[in-house]
Design an enzyme around this catalytic site. Structure first.
Site, PDB file in Angstrom:
ATOM      1  N   SER A   1      45.724  32.169  21.277  1.00 33.72           N
ATOM      2  CA  SER A   1      45.371  33.520  21.687  1.00 33.72           C
ATOM      3  C   SER A   1      45.019  34.390  20.493  1.00 33.72           C
ATOM      4  O   SER A   1      44.618  35.529  20.671  1.00 33.72           O
ATOM      5  CB  SER A   1      46.520  34.128  22.480  1.00 33.72           C
TER       6      SER A   1
ATOM      7  N   HIS B   1      40.151  30.082  25.360  1.00 35.83           N
ATOM      8  CA  HIS B   1      41.343  30.900  25.604  1.00 35.83           C
ATOM      9  C   HIS B   1      41.443  31.262  27.085  1.00 35.83           C
ATOM     10  O   HIS B   1      40.716  32.126  27.573  1.00 35.83           O
ATOM     11  CB  HIS B   1      41.285  32.150  24.713  1.00 35.83           C
TER      12      HIS B   1
ATOM     13  N   GLU C   1      37.949  32.946  27.400  1.00 33.36           N
ATOM     14  CA  GLU C   1      37.337  33.561  26.230  1.00 33.36           C
ATOM     15  C   GLU C   1      36.936  32.395  25.311  1.00 33.36           C
ATOM     16  O   GLU C   1      37.795  31.648  24.850  1.00 33.36           O
ATOM     17  CB  GLU C   1      38.411  34.462  25.582  1.00 33.36           C
TER      18      GLU C   1
ATOM     19  N   ASN D   1      42.954  40.008  23.168  1.00 32.33           N
ATOM     20  CA  ASN D   1      44.211  40.433  22.555  1.00 32.33           C
ATOM     21  C   ASN D   1      44.054  41.529  21.515  1.00 32.33           C
ATOM     22  O   ASN D   1      45.012  42.235  21.200  1.00 32.33           O
ATOM     23  CB  ASN D   1      44.955  39.231  21.981  1.00 32.33           C
TER      24      ASN D   1
HETATM   25  N1  CAA Z   1      50.508  30.440  39.174  1.00 36.89           N
HETATM   26  C1  CAA Z   1      49.613  30.309  40.159  1.00 36.89           C
HETATM   27  N2  CAA Z   1      49.330  31.269  41.044  1.00 36.89           N
HETATM   28  C2  CAA Z   1      50.002  32.425  40.944  1.00 36.89           C
HETATM   29  C3  CAA Z   1      50.958  32.657  39.950  1.00 36.89           C
HETATM   30  C4  CAA Z   1      51.214  31.594  39.027  1.00 36.89           C
HETATM   31  N3  CAA Z   1      52.081  31.713  38.022  1.00 36.89           N
HETATM   32  N4  CAA Z   1      51.444  33.896  40.104  1.00 36.89           N
HETATM   33  C5  CAA Z   1      50.823  34.443  41.146  1.00 36.89           C
HETATM   34  N5  CAA Z   1      49.933  33.565  41.654  1.00 36.89           N
HETATM   35  C6  CAA Z   1      49.023  33.765  42.794  1.00 36.89           C
HETATM   36  C7  CAA Z   1      49.756  33.915  44.074  1.00 36.89           C
HETATM   37  O1  CAA Z   1      49.970  32.651  44.676  1.00 36.89           O
HETATM   38  C8  CAA Z   1      48.826  34.771  44.908  1.00 36.89           C
HETATM   39  O2  CAA Z   1      47.804  33.992  45.486  1.00 36.89           O
HETATM   40  P1  CAA Z   1      47.206  34.365  46.932  1.00 36.89           P
HETATM   41  O3  CAA Z   1      46.739  35.779  46.852  1.00 36.89           O
HETATM   42  O4  CAA Z   1      46.101  33.416  47.125  1.00 36.89           O
HETATM   43  O5  CAA Z   1      48.343  34.196  47.872  1.00 36.89           O
HETATM   44  C9  CAA Z   1      48.158  35.680  43.865  1.00 36.89           C
HETATM   45  O6  CAA Z   1      48.345  35.035  42.588  1.00 36.89           O
HETATM   46  C10 CAA Z   1      48.762  37.048  43.837  1.00 36.89           C
HETATM   47  O7  CAA Z   1      50.152  36.890  43.615  1.00 36.89           O
HETATM   48  P2  CAA Z   1      51.280  37.840  44.183  1.00 36.89           P
HETATM   49  O8  CAA Z   1      50.796  38.446  45.466  1.00 36.89           O
HETATM   50  O9  CAA Z   1      52.571  37.108  44.177  1.00 36.89           O
HETATM   51  O10 CAA Z   1      51.504  38.936  43.086  1.00 36.89           O
HETATM   52  P3  CAA Z   1      50.524  40.001  42.493  1.00 36.89           P
HETATM   53  O11 CAA Z   1      49.576  40.533  43.479  1.00 36.89           O
HETATM   54  O12 CAA Z   1      51.405  40.905  41.739  1.00 36.89           O
HETATM   55  O13 CAA Z   1      49.659  39.175  41.440  1.00 36.89           O
HETATM   56  C11 CAA Z   1      49.283  38.513  39.217  1.00 36.89           C
HETATM   57  C12 CAA Z   1      50.234  38.474  40.389  1.00 36.89           C
HETATM   58  C13 CAA Z   1      47.990  37.784  39.578  1.00 36.89           C
HETATM   59  C14 CAA Z   1      49.972  37.782  38.073  1.00 36.89           C
HETATM   60  C15 CAA Z   1      48.953  40.023  38.900  1.00 36.89           C
HETATM   61  O14 CAA Z   1      50.142  40.744  38.785  1.00 36.89           O
HETATM   62  C16 CAA Z   1      48.137  40.195  37.652  1.00 36.89           C
HETATM   63  O15 CAA Z   1      46.925  40.062  37.672  1.00 36.89           O
HETATM   64  N6  CAA Z   1      48.808  40.522  36.522  1.00 36.89           N
HETATM   65  C17 CAA Z   1      48.162  40.664  35.255  1.00 36.89           C
HETATM   66  C18 CAA Z   1      48.006  39.317  34.645  1.00 36.89           C
HETATM   67  C19 CAA Z   1      47.345  39.370  33.312  1.00 36.89           C
HETATM   68  O16 CAA Z   1      46.970  40.413  32.787  1.00 36.89           O
HETATM   69  N7  CAA Z   1      47.190  38.197  32.704  1.00 36.89           N
HETATM   70  C20 CAA Z   1      46.626  38.096  31.409  1.00 36.89           C
HETATM   71  C21 CAA Z   1      47.726  38.066  30.434  1.00 36.89           C
HETATM   72  S1  CAA Z   1      47.087  37.988  28.808  1.00 36.89           S
HETATM   73  C22 CAA Z   1      46.868  36.385  28.546  1.00 36.89           C
HETATM   74  O17 CAA Z   1      47.179  35.515  29.299  1.00 36.89           O
HETATM   75  C23 CAA Z   1      46.254  36.072  27.269  1.00 36.89           C
HETATM   76  C24 CAA Z   1      47.093  36.067  26.074  1.00 36.89           C
HETATM   77  O18 CAA Z   1      46.635  35.516  25.102  1.00 36.89           O
HETATM   78  C25 CAA Z   1      48.395  36.692  25.965  1.00 36.89           C
END
Ligand code: CAA
Length: 285
Positions: free
Chosen positions: A120, A141, A153, A191
């Protein structure tokens, strides 16, 4: 262009198991490697549960879930990746660990294979330089959770060939992701923007400006982010957030990237976020 049929994934943690799941779901033959048998079994079991959940939610049928799982082989010896066309490394965000892994991937995997990293923030150019094939090394990424987030990315190191970059773009798109092209600079694009925001949220907490809950509510309800920044930090892992801030601070040399002392203290205390049950919030195990 390189024909990619077999994909190796290095590391069965949060990111690796997600990448393995998505790659297998897209039809690739996947080899998931982890040195630790327990971590590998946990990763494979997690993938199975995710696939079964998809069946019960009627996202796909049982056959698709079974076929996807059957396309994933777990291996605990890096030699098990020797025939893959593309290997994606998703190990701990630590330079020395990544360098060591890339040396062993370079030795074990066939010389014409592409070696990609899910780092990342660590320089792709520097990782590529420890191998004998820097032209075949690129950054891929993925975002967490990999099956849900639509972005890859793509990072082109100084020596990455156009052909390699086109091949990782094609593989990302085959996995259903949108591929953006980013230069090899500390933190890349995601990031460079996301982590200073999370770090600033920790400063707001540290300075007593608002509580954990109110910081998250502010950004969630006030700016329509799906998660507040402190929830997101717990979700990513506070150790990963700190490691990325350190790369930004050191790599860009600007004090505006200095990690918040409270973030450092949480990591020192072992409050690494959701994965250990405790970060800014506590989680039931
Ligand atoms: N694995 C697989 N699927 C998942 C999951 C996981 N760990 N967590 C949630 N889901 C799926 C659920 O099954 C659900 O699917 P359906 O709609 O088809 O039923 C969907 O995602 C939505 O989940 P929830 O309804 O339980 O919860 P939510 O609406 O709060 O969504 C989330 C969860 C998608 C994680 C949402 O909160 C979100 O988009 N959060 C931000 C995530 C983000 O910013 N990620 C980037 C992080 S930075 C990074 O990764 C890079 C780095 O280098 C640090």
């Amino acid at each position: 262009m390189a024909n990619i049929e077999k994909i190796g994934v290095v590391g069965a943690g949060q990111m690796g198991r997600g990448i393995a799941q998505v790659a297998a779901f897209s039809g690739y033959e996947v080899y998931l490697f982890d040195v630790n048998q327990e971590a590998l079994d946990f990763g494979l079991d997690f993938i199975k549960k995710q696939l079964d959940r998809g069946v019960s939610k009627e996202k796909w049928d049982q056959k698709t879930a079974d076929d996807t799982l059957a396309r994933i082989s777990g291996v605990t010896d890096i030699e098990g990746l020797k025939d893959v066309d593309l290997a994606i490394e998703a190990a701990t965000e630590n330079k020395d660990i990544k360098f060591k892994i890339f040396k062993s991937m370079d030795e074990a995997i066939k010389p014409e294979a592409i070696l990609a990293t899910n780092t990342s923030s660590i320089s792709i150019t520097e990782i590529a330089a420890v191998t004998s094939r820097p032209q075949l090394v690129a950054g891929m990424h993925f975002m967490n959770p990999v099956p849900v987030m639509k972005l890859v990315e793509g990072i082109k190191g100084l020596e990455t060939s156009d052909e390699t970059f086109a091949a990782v773009k094609e593989a990302s798109e085959k996995m259903g992701k949108t591929f953006v092209s980013v230069r090899d600079m500390p933190g890349f694009a995601v990031n460079r923007i996301l982590m200073p925001m999370i770090n600033e949220a920790v400063y707001v907490l540290h300075e007593g400006i608002a509580s954990v809950e109110d910081i998250d509510a502010s950004m969630k309800l006030g700016t329509n982010q799906p998660m507040g920044p402190l929830t997101l930090a717990d979700f990513i892992g506070l150790d990963t957030c700190l490691a990325i801030m350190e790369v930004l601070h050191e790599g860009l040399g600007d004090t505006k990237y200095r990690p918040c002392p409270l973030l450092k203290q949480y990591v020192q205390a072992g409050r690494l976020g959701r994965k250990v049950g405790r970060g800014f919030y506590s989680y039931e195990k």
